[in-house]
Design an enzyme around this catalytic site. Structure first.
Site, PDB file in Angstrom:
ATOM      1  N   LYS A  42       7.881  39.648  19.608  1.00  0.00           N
ATOM      2  CA  LYS A  42       7.329  40.253  18.400  1.00  0.00           C
ATOM      3  C   LYS A  42       5.944  40.815  18.707  1.00  0.00           C
ATOM      4  CE  LYS A  42       9.923  37.182  15.324  1.00  0.00           C
ATOM      5  NZ  LYS A  42       9.862  36.201  14.219  1.00  0.00           N
ATOM      6  N   CYS A  89      23.836  49.859  22.895  1.00  0.00           N
ATOM      7  CA  CYS A  89      23.111  48.980  23.816  1.00  0.00           C
ATOM      8  C   CYS A  89      23.056  49.531  25.228  1.00  0.00           C
ATOM      9  CB  CYS A  89      23.759  47.600  23.837  1.00  0.00           C
ATOM     10  SG  CYS A  89      23.850  46.808  22.223  1.00  0.00           S
ATOM     11  N   GLY A 117      15.621  41.792  10.601  1.00  0.00           N
ATOM     12  CA  GLY A 117      16.553  40.778  11.097  1.00  0.00           C
ATOM     13  C   GLY A 117      17.978  41.022  10.676  1.00  0.00           C
ATOM     14  N   ARG A 155      22.446  25.633  15.375  1.00  0.00           N
ATOM     15  CA  ARG A 155      23.212  26.099  14.211  1.00  0.00           C
ATOM     16  C   ARG A 155      24.396  26.971  14.621  1.00  0.00           C
ATOM     17  NH1 ARG A 155      22.164  30.701  11.073  1.00  0.00           N
ATOM     18  NH2 ARG A 155      20.127  30.939  12.096  1.00  0.00           N
ATOM     19  N   CYS A 188      23.469  33.049  21.372  1.00  0.00           N
ATOM     20  CA  CYS A 188      23.373  34.440  20.925  1.00  0.00           C
ATOM     21  C   CYS A 188      21.980  34.959  21.257  1.00  0.00           C
ATOM     22  CB  CYS A 188      23.586  34.529  19.411  1.00  0.00           C
ATOM     23  SG  CYS A 188      25.090  33.738  18.810  1.00  0.00           S
ATOM     24  N   CYS A 189      21.893  36.195  21.707  1.00  0.00           N
ATOM     25  CA  CYS A 189      20.580  36.745  22.040  1.00  0.00           C
ATOM     26  C   CYS A 189      19.750  36.906  20.773  1.00  0.00           C
ATOM     27  CB  CYS A 189      20.724  38.073  22.772  1.00  0.00           C
ATOM     28  SG  CYS A 189      21.454  39.412  21.799  1.00  0.00           S
TER      29      CYS A 189
END
Length: 381
Positions: A16, A80, A115, A191, A202-203
């Site tokens: 970030k 991607c 997100g 989770r 997961c990325c």
């Protein structure tokens, strides 16, 4: 065939970057890459800018303030695989002697989107139906993971072991978003996102980053010269009902083309950066790239061959799982990592004696095909 060299490369830290606009982030990578290559701005004859979700003419906005005035700027979007596709197109122009020195950059600022998962393409009826049914990319890979567990006799722990390995690598990479190691138990207890894929499989989706490389037709500089030995970009084939979702056909096809172009085999590869957006993807790509025979991916992983110190380390950067996946930047960042590996500049994550490196990127969730695009590059010294 004309030799194509990577003169230099650089990237920003993936993560970030509050308060930093995308053009500023890209400019940081560009200026570092030019310095790394020992190339002045005046020597750049064309710019290839890879970006997925940043809007129109991103490349022109980025170079406007760098004094690269009037030269061609090509904006490349191929999901991607955008960054890798930018390198592919730049190489074609160099081979055609259209230019002799070009810049390829990738940039993405996913934190600006707030997100969430990236949906499948939604501009045709079939894909619209898939999207309404919840067929986001984690669900697609979860289906592959479930099938893999059933067909290969694997366990959820086998999938989770990929995340453990890549987070261990990422802890050594100052450019990675996730720099802490994790345990098998922590990965499995995180989770649930889409069974059997938990959060740590997961990325990260909240990540910004940029990367840049300078390509040219003549050898220069004092470091080991790194050549682009081959470059392949292919699109997906229409799937039939009987198609095997574990086949990763599009990547296998791109890999065959890349190996043939370079005149090498999978056994010649020293180090790999591949598209591990989800843990199951890395296992499937072991087989598609010829690193393991069909059914042997889990054995290859557990043998330690794909970890640092092993026969063919995979994702020494930490991969997408640890380094992060700012879409347009990923393919270029993979090139930067392999450049550093082949020149012995990768620090604590250095693969000793690396001489041939492979990068692989797939992209584009689209109904009815394996993927929209896949790219494989081979670099060598």
């Amino acid at each position: 065939m004309q030799d194509i060299y990577i003169h230099g490369g650089a990237m920003t830290r993936f993560g970030k970057h509050p308060g930093v606009l995308a053009p500023e982030l890209a400019q940081q990578a560009i200026l570092k890459a030019l310095d790394d290559a020992g190339v002045s701005r005046d020597e750049i004859q064309a710019v290839y800018c890879a970006n997925v979700l940043g809007g129109m003419i991103v490349g022109q906005l980025i170079v406007r303030d760098l004094g690269l005035k009037g030269i061609p700027v090509y904006n490349v979007e191929n999901a991607c695989a955008s960054g890798a596709t930018g390198v592919h197109l730049a190489r074609h122009a160099l081979l055609a002697q259209q230019y002799d020195t070009v810049l390829v950059l990738g940039i993405e600022q996913l934190t600006a989107l707030g997100g969430g998962t990236i949906p499948l393409q939604r501009n045709d009826h079939k894909t619209e139906l898939y999207a309404k049914a919840g067929m986001v990319l984690p669900a697609v890979y979860a289906m592959r993971g479930t099938r893999f567990l059933h067909e290969r006799g694997a366990t959820p722990a086998d999938l989770a072991a990929v995340a453990v390995k890549n987070r261990r690598h990422g802890a050594l990479n100052e450019y990675a978003q996730q720099r802490s190691e994790t345990t098998l138990e922590e990965v499995l207890a995180s989770r649930m996102i889409a069974d059997p894929l938990t959060l740590l499989q997961c990325c990260p989706s909240q990540v910004d980053g940029a990367a840049a490389v300078v390509l040219g037709t003549r050898r220069r500089g004092v470091r080991r010269a790194v050549k682009v030995l081959s470059s392949a970009v292919v699109s997906g084939l229409r799937e039939e009902a009987r198609d095997d979702i574990l086949d990763a056909e599009i990547t296998a096809r791109a890999a065959r083309q890349a190996y043939e172009q370079a005149g090498v085999s999978p056994g010649d590869v020293s180090v790999v950066e591949l598209h591990d957006a989800f843990t199951i993807a890395e296992l499937l790509y072991y087989e598609a790239l010829g690193l393991a025979r069909r059914g042997d991916a889990v054995s290859l992983l557990h043998s330690g061959a794909t970890a640092l110190g092993g026969r063919v380390p995979v994702n020494p950067s930490g991969g997408l799982l640890a380094k992060g996946h700012p879409l347009g930047a990923t393919g270029v960042a993979q090139m930067v990592e392999i450049l550093w590996q082949l020149q012995g500049r990768a620090g604590a994550r250095q693969v000793e004696g690396a001489s041939i490196g492979l990068t692989q990127c797939t992209g584009g969730g689209i109904a009815g095909v394996d993927h929209a695009a896949s790219s494989v590059h081979l670099l060598g010294v």
